[in-house]
Design a protein around this motif. Structure first.
Motif, mmCIF file in Angstrom:
data_model
loop_
_atom_site.group_PDB
_atom_site.id
_atom_site.type_symbol
_atom_site.label_atom_id
_atom_site.label_comp_id
_atom_site.label_asym_id
_atom_site.label_seq_id
_atom_site.Cartn_x
_atom_site.Cartn_y
_atom_site.Cartn_z
ATOM 1 N N GLN A 127 0.968 -1.018 0.068
ATOM 2 C CA GLN A 127 0.031 0.108 -0.052
ATOM 3 C C GLN A 127 0.891 1.250 -0.084
ATOM 4 O O GLN A 127 0.432 2.344 -0.653
ATOM 5 C CB GLN A 127 -0.871 -0.055 1.249
ATOM 6 C CG GLN A 127 -2.109 -1.075 1.115
ATOM 7 C CD GLN A 127 -2.760 -1.135 2.484
ATOM 8 O OE1 GLN A 127 -2.334 -0.869 3.343
ATOM 9 N NE2 GLN A 127 -3.911 -2.122 2.557
ATOM 10 N N ALA A 128 1.756 1.187 0.667
ATOM 11 C CA ALA A 128 2.859 2.438 0.910
ATOM 12 C C ALA A 128 3.506 2.626 -0.644
ATOM 13 O O ALA A 128 3.514 3.948 -1.071
ATOM 14 C CB ALA A 128 4.112 2.254 1.777
ATOM 15 N N LEU A 129 3.767 1.572 -1.227
ATOM 16 C CA LEU A 129 4.545 1.584 -2.522
ATOM 17 C C LEU A 129 3.311 2.097 -3.588
ATOM 18 O O LEU A 129 3.796 2.994 -4.496
ATOM 19 C CB LEU A 129 4.931 0.329 -3.159
ATOM 20 C CG LEU A 129 6.493 -0.028 -2.800
ATOM 21 C CD1 LEU A 129 6.718 -1.483 -3.079
ATOM 22 C CD2 LEU A 129 7.470 0.910 -3.316
ATOM 23 N N MET A 130 2.110 1.927 -3.485
ATOM 24 C CA MET A 130 1.227 2.336 -4.477
ATOM 25 C C MET A 130 1.005 3.809 -4.156
ATOM 26 O O MET A 130 0.811 4.695 -5.107
ATOM 27 C CB MET A 130 -0.433 1.492 -4.142
ATOM 28 C CG MET A 130 -0.291 -0.063 -4.527
ATOM 29 S SD MET A 130 0.000 0.056 -6.317
ATOM 30 C CE MET A 130 1.654 -0.614 -6.429
ATOM 31 N N ALA A 131 0.950 4.256 -2.867
ATOM 32 C CA ALA A 131 0.838 5.710 -2.643
ATOM 33 C C ALA A 131 2.110 6.478 -3.352
ATOM 34 O O ALA A 131 1.829 7.512 -3.836
ATOM 35 C CB ALA A 131 0.765 5.848 -1.186
ATOM 36 N N GLU A 177 -16.144 5.570 -8.492
ATOM 37 C CA GLU A 177 -16.241 6.776 -8.508
ATOM 38 C C GLU A 177 -15.016 7.449 -7.452
ATOM 39 O O GLU A 177 -14.677 8.693 -7.786
ATOM 40 C CB GLU A 177 -17.223 7.255 -7.387
ATOM 41 C CG GLU A 177 -17.750 8.602 -7.136
ATOM 42 C CD GLU A 177 -19.107 8.962 -6.532
ATOM 43 O OE1 GLU A 177 -19.945 9.580 -7.060
ATOM 44 O OE2 GLU A 177 -19.237 8.293 -5.162
ATOM 45 N N ARG A 178 -14.490 6.844 -6.471
ATOM 46 C CA ARG A 178 -13.473 7.310 -5.716
ATOM 47 C C ARG A 178 -12.239 7.297 -6.496
ATOM 48 O O ARG A 178 -11.365 8.260 -6.532
ATOM 49 C CB ARG A 178 -13.137 6.380 -4.551
ATOM 50 C CG ARG A 178 -14.039 6.578 -3.274
ATOM 51 C CD ARG A 178 -13.538 5.798 -2.138
ATOM 52 N NE ARG A 178 -13.401 4.569 -2.293
ATOM 53 C CZ ARG A 178 -14.566 3.484 -1.901
ATOM 54 N NH1 ARG A 178 -15.540 4.299 -1.343
ATOM 55 N NH2 ARG A 178 -14.408 2.342 -2.157
ATOM 56 N N GLY A 179 -12.108 6.144 -7.465
ATOM 57 C CA GLY A 179 -10.939 6.251 -8.260
ATOM 58 C C GLY A 179 -10.865 7.595 -9.300
ATOM 59 O O GLY A 179 -9.755 8.051 -9.498
ATOM 60 N N MET A 180 -12.031 7.747 -9.679
ATOM 61 C CA MET A 180 -12.190 8.990 -10.831
ATOM 62 C C MET A 180 -11.765 10.216 -9.866
ATOM 63 O O MET A 180 -11.066 11.175 -10.720
ATOM 64 C CB MET A 180 -13.631 9.014 -11.231
ATOM 65 C CG MET A 180 -14.076 7.914 -12.327
ATOM 66 S SD MET A 180 -15.637 7.732 -12.789
ATOM 67 C CE MET A 180 -15.675 9.300 -13.790
ATOM 68 N N ASP A 181 -12.456 10.480 -8.601
ATOM 69 C CA ASP A 181 -12.000 11.502 -7.975
ATOM 70 C C ASP A 181 -10.393 11.670 -7.607
ATOM 71 O O ASP A 181 -9.829 12.653 -7.926
ATOM 72 C CB ASP A 181 -12.681 11.584 -6.601
ATOM 73 C CG ASP A 181 -14.298 11.794 -6.632
ATOM 74 O OD1 ASP A 181 -14.759 12.492 -8.004
ATOM 75 O OD2 ASP A 181 -14.992 11.380 -5.900
ATOM 76 N N LYS A 182 -10.063 10.558 -7.378
ATOM 77 C CA LYS A 182 -8.363 10.537 -6.996
ATOM 78 C C LYS A 182 -7.708 11.016 -7.964
ATOM 79 O O LYS A 182 -6.615 11.616 -7.780
ATOM 80 C CB LYS A 182 -8.077 9.016 -6.278
ATOM 81 C CG LYS A 182 -6.902 8.970 -5.816
ATOM 82 C CD LYS A 182 -6.473 7.500 -5.180
ATOM 83 C CE LYS A 182 -5.298 7.391 -4.768
ATOM 84 N NZ LYS A 182 -5.088 6.118 -3.915
ATOM 85 N N TYR A 183 -8.083 10.254 -9.186
ATOM 86 C CA TYR A 183 -6.853 10.382 -10.355
ATOM 87 C C TYR A 183 -7.367 11.474 -11.248
ATOM 88 O O TYR A 183 -6.934 11.599 -12.236
ATOM 89 C CB TYR A 183 -6.945 9.047 -10.968
ATOM 90 C CG TYR A 183 -6.135 8.181 -10.226
ATOM 91 C CD1 TYR A 183 -4.712 8.244 -9.943
ATOM 92 C CD2 TYR A 183 -7.064 7.241 -9.419
ATOM 93 C CE1 TYR A 183 -4.205 7.184 -9.140
ATOM 94 C CE2 TYR A 183 -6.381 6.192 -8.553
ATOM 95 C CZ TYR A 183 -4.856 6.345 -8.216
ATOM 96 O OH TYR A 183 -4.131 5.415 -7.631
ATOM 97 N N GLY A 184 -8.503 12.423 -11.149
ATOM 98 C CA GLY A 184 -8.589 13.388 -11.778
ATOM 99 C C GLY A 184 -9.522 13.061 -13.037
ATOM 100 O O GLY A 184 -9.340 13.681 -14.068
ATOM 101 N N ILE A 185 -10.217 11.919 -13.058
ATOM 102 C CA ILE A 185 -10.954 11.494 -14.340
ATOM 103 C C ILE A 185 -12.431 12.085 -14.335
ATOM 104 O O ILE A 185 -12.996 11.820 -13.325
ATOM 105 C CB ILE A 185 -11.073 9.887 -14.197
ATOM 106 C CG1 ILE A 185 -9.510 9.172 -14.235
ATOM 107 C CG2 ILE A 185 -11.899 9.423 -15.570
ATOM 108 C CD1 ILE A 185 -9.472 7.727 -13.881
ATOM 109 N N PRO A 187 -2.175 3.109 -10.207
ATOM 110 C CA PRO A 187 -1.841 4.028 -11.262
ATOM 111 C C PRO A 187 -1.271 3.537 -12.537
ATOM 112 O O PRO A 187 -0.922 4.126 -13.373
ATOM 113 C CB PRO A 187 -0.665 4.846 -10.494
ATOM 114 C CG PRO A 187 -0.001 3.468 -9.748
ATOM 115 C CD PRO A 187 -1.116 2.946 -9.081
ATOM 116 N N ALA A 188 -1.138 2.152 -12.592
ATOM 117 C CA ALA A 188 -0.529 1.342 -13.863
ATOM 118 C C ALA A 188 -1.229 1.812 -15.167
ATOM 119 O O ALA A 188 -0.638 2.065 -16.096
ATOM 120 C CB ALA A 188 -0.268 -0.035 -13.597
#
Length: 420
Positions: free
Chosen positions: A45-49, A87-95, A273-274
Motif C-alpha cells: 500500500q505504501a508503494l502504491m501511494a 467513483e473514488r478512483g475517478m475523484d482521486k486520479y482526476g478522471i 496508477p498502472a
C-alpha cells in the motif's frame, strides 16, 4: 528510509522462512504468518501511494482525463466493479468522465436487461460522469434491447464477441451498426484475447456504416497489425489503451495516428496508477507531443461523447525499432513468465521473480534509478506472493493476488518504457 531519484526506497523485506529456534506452538506460527501478511500488505500500500505521486508528476499540467472503458456489476468470472470504488478512483486520479457498461453478469439472460437497467441507474446516480452503454447479446433481441436503453438515455453500445460467442462476420451485426449510425452513438467492441483474426470482417461492417463511431478495445491486440491496416487512418475509428503489455501500445502507436487512440482502464480489471502510467509512458516513448498526449487522455473521447466530428488522423508517430538495455529486457522476460503463474495462483517454483530481482543488480547500463525502483516493487511483490493465503476467503485471496500483480505490472512498465 532513503531516497533514490524520485521514488522512495526501503531496505528489502525479509521474505524467506524464519529460522527455527526451537519448538514453536501452532498458534504462534499462525500469528507470525498473519504478521507477515499484514507487513506485506502495508508495504504494498505504501508503494502504491508513492507511485500515485509519480503519476501526478508525469501527467501534463492540468490535463483532463476521460476513461473510455469501465465496467460496473458482477462478472461470471468473479470480478466485481463497485460504483463507490469507481467513483473514488475517478475523484482521486482526476478522471472527469467515463464510458460505463455492465459485466458478463450472472443474470445476463435475457439480453442483459437487468444489467443494462443497473447501468442506467449508476449513470443517473453519477450525474453525468458515467456515460451509459447498453451491452447486447446477439442471440437475445439485440435491436429491441438497444432501442429500449437508448430511448432511456443510453449513449453507446458494448459488444463482446468472445463472451457472447459470435464472430465478426455475423449478419446480426449489421442492424446494430445501422442503429448506432442512425442514433449517432459509438460502439465499443472487445478486441483483446480469445478471438480469431477479426480485421477483415470488422472493417467491412464499419465501412458499411461510417457514421457509427467505433472503439476497438484493448488496442485491438487480437489482430493488431491487420486492424491497423484496415482501420488506420479512418476518422471515427478508435483504439483504446486498456492492455497489460507496454509493447502492445508501442505497437499500436507505430501503426495508427494519435487521433485514433483513447485512454481506457478496463476497470475493474485495469487498476491505477498502472493504467494511466502505461498510457503516458508509451505515448511519450512513441514521441507523441503534449497536445497529442492530451488528446489521448481526454480530447478524443470527449469528441466521441459530445457527438463532435472526429479529427482527421495524422500519420503514426511510433518507433519502428524498440531498443532496450539488456538488464531491463531480462527483467521484462522474467516478469512475463511470472505473470501467468500469479494469475493462476501458483507458487513461483521456477524462481522467475528471483531472477528478475537478481537482474536489478546490474549496474552497467546507466539506469540505476529505474533498477532501484523495479527492485523495490519486486521485493514487495515477492513478499506478497509468499504470503498468498491458502485458507482465506476467496475474495480476500483474489484481492491479495491482484495487489501482488499490480506491483509486478508497475515494475514491468518501468522496465519496458525506460529509454535505452
Amino acid at each position: 528510509m532513503s531516497v533514490t531519484g524520485r521514488i522512495l526506497t526501503t531496505p528489502a523485506l525479509q521474505t524467506g522462512p524464519v529460522p527455527d529456534t526451537g519448538p514453536v506452538r501452532k498458534g504462534n506460527r499462525t500469528v507470525h504468518r498473519l504478521r507477515m501478511v499484514e507487513d506485506a500488505l502495508q508495504r504494498a500500500q505504501a508503494l502504491m501511494a508513492q507511485w500515485d505521486e509519480e503519476l501526478r508528476r508525469e501527467l501534463p499540467q492540468g490535463a483532463g482525463i476521460f476513461d473510455a472503458h469501465t465496467h460496473l456489476g458482477t462478472d461470471i468470472d468473479g470480478m466485481v466493479g463497485v460504483y463507490e470504488d469507481l467513483e473514488r478512483g475517478m475523484d482521486k486520479y482526476g478522471i472527469s468522465r467515463c464510458f460505463m457498461f455492465c459485466l458478463d453478469e450472472p443474470d445476463r439472460h435475457p439480453g442483459f436487461r437487468a444489467g443494462n437497467d443497473r447501468t442506467l441507474a449508476f449513470a443517473e446516480r453519477s450525474k453525468g460522469r458515467m456515460i451509459p452503454f447498453v451491452r447486447l447479446d446477439l442471440a437475445e433481441d439485440p435491436i429491441g434491447e438497444a432501442t429500449r436503453i437508448l430511448d432511456r438515455g443510453g449513449r453507446g453500445i458494448k459488444l463482446h464477441p468472445r463472451a457472447q460467442k459470435f464472430l465478426l462476420n455475423d449478419e446480426r451485426l449489421s442492424p446494430i451498426f445501422e442503429l448506432a449510425a442512425e442514433r449517432k452513438v459509438p460502439i465499443l467492441i472487445h478486441g483483446g484475447r480469445g478471438l480469431p483474426p477479426i480485421a477483415d470482417d470488422l472493417a467491412r461492417v464499419a465501412d458499411r456504416y461510417p457514421e457509427a463511431r467505433l472503439i476497438v478495445a484493448h488496442a485491438g491486440i487480437a489482430d493488431l497489425a491487420a486492424l491497423a491496416d484496415r482501420l488506420g487512418g479512418k476518422a471515427g475509428v478508435y483504439f483504446d489503451t486498456s492492455v497489460w503489455s507496454p509493447l502492445d501500445l508501442l505497437g499500436l502507436y507505430r501503426l495508427v495516428g494519435p487521433e485514433q487512440v483513447v485512454y481506457a482502464s478496463d476497470y475493474p480489471y485495469g487498476q491505477q496508477p498502472a493504467s494511466l502510467l502505461i498510457a503516458l509512458r508509451t505515448a511519450r516513448l512513441a514521441q507523441l507531443d503534449e497536445q497529442q498526449v492530451r488528446g489521448v487522455l481526454a480530447g478524443n473521447a470527449n469528441r466521441i461523447a459530445g457527438g463532435e466530428p472526429p479529427l482527421t488522423p495524422s500519420a503514426p508517430k511510433g518507433i519502428e525499432t524498440f531498443q532496450q538495455p539488456m538488464s531491463l529486457a531480462r527483467i521484462h522476460q522474467y516478469l512475463s513468465m511470472a505473470t501467468p503463474l500469479l494469475w493462476t495462483r501458483q507458487p513461483d517454483r521456477i524462481g522467475v521473480l528471483g531472477l528478475a530481482l537478481n537482474a536489478t543488480h546490474d549496474r552497467t547500463n546507466g539506469h540505476r534509478e529505474e533498477l532501484d525502483q523495479i527492485r523495490e516493487l519486486l521485493t514487495a511483490a515477492q513478499a506478497m506472493w509468499l504470503t498468498l493465503p491458502d485458507d482465506a476467503d476467496e475474495r480476500d485471496r483474489v484481492a491479495h493476488m491482484r495487489a501482488t500483480f499490480r506491483l509486478i505490472h508497475l515494475a514491468d512498465i518501468v522496465a519496458v518504457t525506460t529509454p535505452a
